[in-house]
Write a protein that holds these residues in place. Sequence first.
Motif, PDB file in Angstrom:
ATOM      1  N   SER A  72       0.842  -1.190   0.000  1.00  0.00           N
ATOM      2  CA  SER A  72       0.000   0.000   0.000  1.00  0.00           C
ATOM      3  C   SER A  72       0.879   1.241   0.000  1.00  0.00           C
ATOM      4  O   SER A  72       1.961   1.255   0.615  1.00  0.00           O
ATOM      5  CB  SER A  72      -0.893  -0.006   1.244  1.00  0.00           C
ATOM      6  N   HIS A  73       0.403   2.271  -0.677  1.00  0.00           N
ATOM      7  CA  HIS A  73       1.104   3.548  -0.697  1.00  0.00           C
ATOM      8  C   HIS A  73       0.081   4.649  -0.935  1.00  0.00           C
ATOM      9  O   HIS A  73      -0.694   4.589  -1.908  1.00  0.00           O
ATOM     10  CB  HIS A  73       2.176   3.553  -1.797  1.00  0.00           C
ATOM     11  N   ASN A  74       0.063   5.645  -0.049  1.00  0.00           N
ATOM     12  CA  ASN A  74      -0.848   6.792  -0.180  1.00  0.00           C
ATOM     13  C   ASN A  74      -2.306   6.383  -0.387  1.00  0.00           C
ATOM     14  O   ASN A  74      -2.959   6.822  -1.342  1.00  0.00           O
ATOM     15  CB  ASN A  74      -0.402   7.721  -1.313  1.00  0.00           C
ATOM     16  N   GLU A  75      -2.806   5.520   0.502  1.00  0.00           N
ATOM     17  CA  GLU A  75      -4.225   5.107   0.478  1.00  0.00           C
ATOM     18  C   GLU A  75      -4.620   4.353  -0.802  1.00  0.00           C
ATOM     19  O   GLU A  75      -5.773   4.371  -1.215  1.00  0.00           O
ATOM     20  CB  GLU A  75      -5.149   6.317   0.658  1.00  0.00           C
ATOM     21  N   VAL A  76      -3.643   3.704  -1.431  1.00  0.00           N
ATOM     22  CA  VAL A  76      -3.900   2.883  -2.612  1.00  0.00           C
ATOM     23  C   VAL A  76      -3.208   1.540  -2.391  1.00  0.00           C
ATOM     24  O   VAL A  76      -2.060   1.493  -1.947  1.00  0.00           O
ATOM     25  CB  VAL A  76      -3.360   3.545  -3.904  1.00  0.00           C
ATOM     26  N   VAL A  77      -3.913   0.454  -2.701  1.00  0.00           N
ATOM     27  CA  VAL A  77      -3.334  -0.884  -2.594  1.00  0.00           C
ATOM     28  C   VAL A  77      -2.908  -1.320  -3.988  1.00  0.00           C
ATOM     29  O   VAL A  77      -3.683  -1.216  -4.945  1.00  0.00           O
ATOM     30  CB  VAL A  77      -4.351  -1.889  -1.998  1.00  0.00           C
ATOM     31  N   TYR A  78      -1.671  -1.785  -4.094  1.00  0.00           N
ATOM     32  CA  TYR A  78      -1.119  -2.246  -5.367  1.00  0.00           C
ATOM     33  C   TYR A  78      -0.934  -3.753  -5.299  1.00  0.00           C
ATOM     34  O   TYR A  78      -0.439  -4.284  -4.307  1.00  0.00           O
ATOM     35  CB  TYR A  78       0.226  -1.567  -5.643  1.00  0.00           C
ATOM     36  N   ILE A  79      -1.324  -4.437  -6.365  1.00  0.00           N
ATOM     37  CA  ILE A  79      -1.269  -5.898  -6.406  1.00  0.00           C
ATOM     38  C   ILE A  79      -0.640  -6.341  -7.724  1.00  0.00           C
ATOM     39  O   ILE A  79      -0.972  -5.813  -8.789  1.00  0.00           O
ATOM     40  CB  ILE A  79      -2.678  -6.512  -6.279  1.00  0.00           C
ATOM     41  N   ALA A  80       0.249  -7.331  -7.629  1.00  0.00           N
ATOM     42  CA  ALA A  80       0.806  -7.996  -8.811  1.00  0.00           C
ATOM     43  C   ALA A  80       0.467  -9.473  -8.665  1.00  0.00           C
ATOM     44  O   ALA A  80       0.815 -10.104  -7.669  1.00  0.00           O
ATOM     45  CB  ALA A  80       2.310  -7.806  -8.894  1.00  0.00           C
ATOM     46  N   THR A  81      -0.237 -10.018  -9.649  1.00  0.00           N
ATOM     47  CA  THR A  81      -0.654 -11.420  -9.598  1.00  0.00           C
ATOM     48  C   THR A  81      -1.098 -11.877 -10.985  1.00  0.00           C
ATOM     49  O   THR A  81      -1.362 -11.055 -11.865  1.00  0.00           O
ATOM     50  CB  THR A  81      -1.804 -11.624  -8.584  1.00  0.00           C
ATOM     51  N   ALA A  82      -1.215 -13.190 -11.141  1.00  0.00           N
ATOM     52  CA  ALA A  82      -1.760 -13.740 -12.384  1.00  0.00           C
ATOM     53  C   ALA A  82      -3.278 -13.912 -12.282  1.00  0.00           C
ATOM     54  O   ALA A  82      -3.936 -14.237 -13.269  1.00  0.00           O
ATOM     55  CB  ALA A  82      -1.097 -15.078 -12.695  1.00  0.00           C
ATOM     56  N   VAL A  83      -3.832 -13.684 -11.097  1.00  0.00           N
ATOM     57  CA  VAL A  83      -5.280 -13.790 -10.884  1.00  0.00           C
ATOM     58  C   VAL A  83      -5.946 -12.528 -11.417  1.00  0.00           C
ATOM     59  O   VAL A  83      -5.443 -11.417 -11.232  1.00  0.00           O
ATOM     60  CB  VAL A  83      -5.599 -13.965  -9.379  1.00  0.00           C
ATOM     61  N   LYS A  84      -7.078 -12.692 -12.075  1.00  0.00           N
ATOM     62  CA  LYS A  84      -7.830 -11.543 -12.590  1.00  0.00           C
ATOM     63  C   LYS A  84      -8.542 -10.858 -11.424  1.00  0.00           C
ATOM     64  O   LYS A  84      -9.346 -11.456 -10.722  1.00  0.00           O
ATOM     65  CB  LYS A  84      -8.845 -12.009 -13.642  1.00  0.00           C
ATOM     66  N   ILE A  85      -8.221  -9.584 -11.196  1.00  0.00           N
ATOM     67  CA  ILE A  85      -8.813  -8.782 -10.128  1.00  0.00           C
ATOM     68  C   ILE A  85      -9.839  -7.842 -10.750  1.00  0.00           C
ATOM     69  O   ILE A  85      -9.532  -7.120 -11.697  1.00  0.00           O
ATOM     70  CB  ILE A  85      -7.732  -7.944  -9.391  1.00  0.00           C
ATOM     71  N   THR A  86     -11.046  -7.844 -10.207  1.00  0.00           N
ATOM     72  CA  THR A  86     -12.098  -6.998 -10.772  1.00  0.00           C
ATOM     73  C   THR A  86     -12.295  -5.689 -10.015  1.00  0.00           C
ATOM     74  O   THR A  86     -12.909  -4.772 -10.540  1.00  0.00           O
ATOM     75  CB  THR A  86     -13.448  -7.758 -10.792  1.00  0.00           C
ATOM     76  N   LYS A  87     -11.763  -5.584  -8.809  1.00  0.00           N
ATOM     77  CA  LYS A  87     -11.971  -4.375  -7.997  1.00  0.00           C
ATOM     78  C   LYS A  87     -11.028  -3.237  -8.359  1.00  0.00           C
ATOM     79  O   LYS A  87     -11.262  -2.109  -7.973  1.00  0.00           O
ATOM     80  CB  LYS A  87     -11.793  -4.701  -6.515  1.00  0.00           C
ATOM     81  N   GLY A  88      -9.941  -3.533  -9.033  1.00  0.00           N
ATOM     82  CA  GLY A  88      -8.942  -2.513  -9.286  1.00  0.00           C
ATOM     83  C   GLY A  88      -8.847  -2.119 -10.737  1.00  0.00           C
ATOM     84  O   GLY A  88      -9.524  -2.663 -11.607  1.00  0.00           O
ATOM     85  N   VAL A  89      -7.967  -1.182 -10.967  1.00  0.00           N
ATOM     86  CA  VAL A  89      -7.652  -0.721 -12.309  1.00  0.00           C
ATOM     87  C   VAL A  89      -6.318  -1.347 -12.687  1.00  0.00           C
ATOM     88  O   VAL A  89      -5.347  -1.280 -11.932  1.00  0.00           O
ATOM     89  CB  VAL A  89      -7.539   0.822 -12.343  1.00  0.00           C
ATOM     90  N   GLU A  90      -6.263  -1.958 -13.856  1.00  0.00           N
ATOM     91  CA  GLU A  90      -5.010  -2.567 -14.305  1.00  0.00           C
ATOM     92  C   GLU A  90      -4.037  -1.457 -14.699  1.00  0.00           C
ATOM     93  O   GLU A  90      -4.415  -0.488 -15.361  1.00  0.00           O
ATOM     94  CB  GLU A  90      -5.259  -3.519 -15.473  1.00  0.00           C
ATOM     95  N   ILE A  91      -2.783  -1.623 -14.271  1.00  0.00           N
ATOM     96  CA  ILE A  91      -1.748  -0.638 -14.555  1.00  0.00           C
ATOM     97  C   ILE A  91      -0.550  -1.345 -15.188  1.00  0.00           C
ATOM     98  O   ILE A  91      -0.497  -2.572 -15.232  1.00  0.00           O
ATOM     99  CB  ILE A  91      -1.301   0.118 -13.274  1.00  0.00           C
ATOM    100  N   LEU A  92       0.404  -0.565 -15.646  1.00  0.00           N
ATOM    101  CA  LEU A  92       1.627  -1.124 -16.217  1.00  0.00           C
ATOM    102  C   LEU A  92       2.572  -1.587 -15.106  1.00  0.00           C
ATOM    103  O   LEU A  92       2.574  -1.033 -14.000  1.00  0.00           O
ATOM    104  CB  LEU A  92       2.346  -0.083 -17.068  1.00  0.00           C
ATOM    105  N   GLY A  93       3.369  -2.581 -15.423  1.00  0.00           N
ATOM    106  CA  GLY A  93       4.355  -3.075 -14.475  1.00  0.00           C
ATOM    107  C   GLY A  93       5.360  -2.010 -14.067  1.00  0.00           C
ATOM    108  O   GLY A  93       5.833  -1.990 -12.935  1.00  0.00           O
TER     109      GLY A  93
END
Length: 168
Positions: free
Chosen positions: A136-157
């Motif tokens: 987490s950083h500045n009230e944002v949770v960042y996730i890297a995984t091969a699982v499809k996450i529907t709650k977040g916005v996909e970003i670049l590596g």
Amino acid sequence: MSTSYYKITDQVVVAAFTDFEKQKKQLIEQANKLATFFDGKPIFSSDMHSMRLYGIELTNFESRSDKWFWTKPQRNRKYASKPRAKAPKAADRSEFNSILTSWKELLPESISREDIFASIGCSWGDFFFNGLSVFSHNEVVYIATAVKITKGVEILGSEFSAVKELAA
């Protein structure tokens, strides 16, 4: 499957992650108290599902007068010791019972990541073979995984890596 990167601003997810980090801090503080009480340092075990105190690395184990009351530290167990399940036959049972009572009173409970997984609509089993990196950083949770996450916005590596470096 390839790794995808996500950022999540959903307050339920952020709160679950923040709560886990708070519990983790308390676990570490309690484990340090226990380890200090027995003259050692805490050793933790962490897996996909939870984090817990694995044992303590006792200072100068071989020269301790109470070494017979503890499991022997071994390299494959990170040199961790815990009170034995039973007192050795020749041991002073009152001293062993005192150690065991203090251990049980000071032992912190393990903490679970289940609330984080539930908040993003997954379970720990979804990540078991797919991996997970989360911070987490500045009230944002960042996730890297091969699982499809529907709650977040996909970003670049590259964005994920840059923020992870800032958060460290």
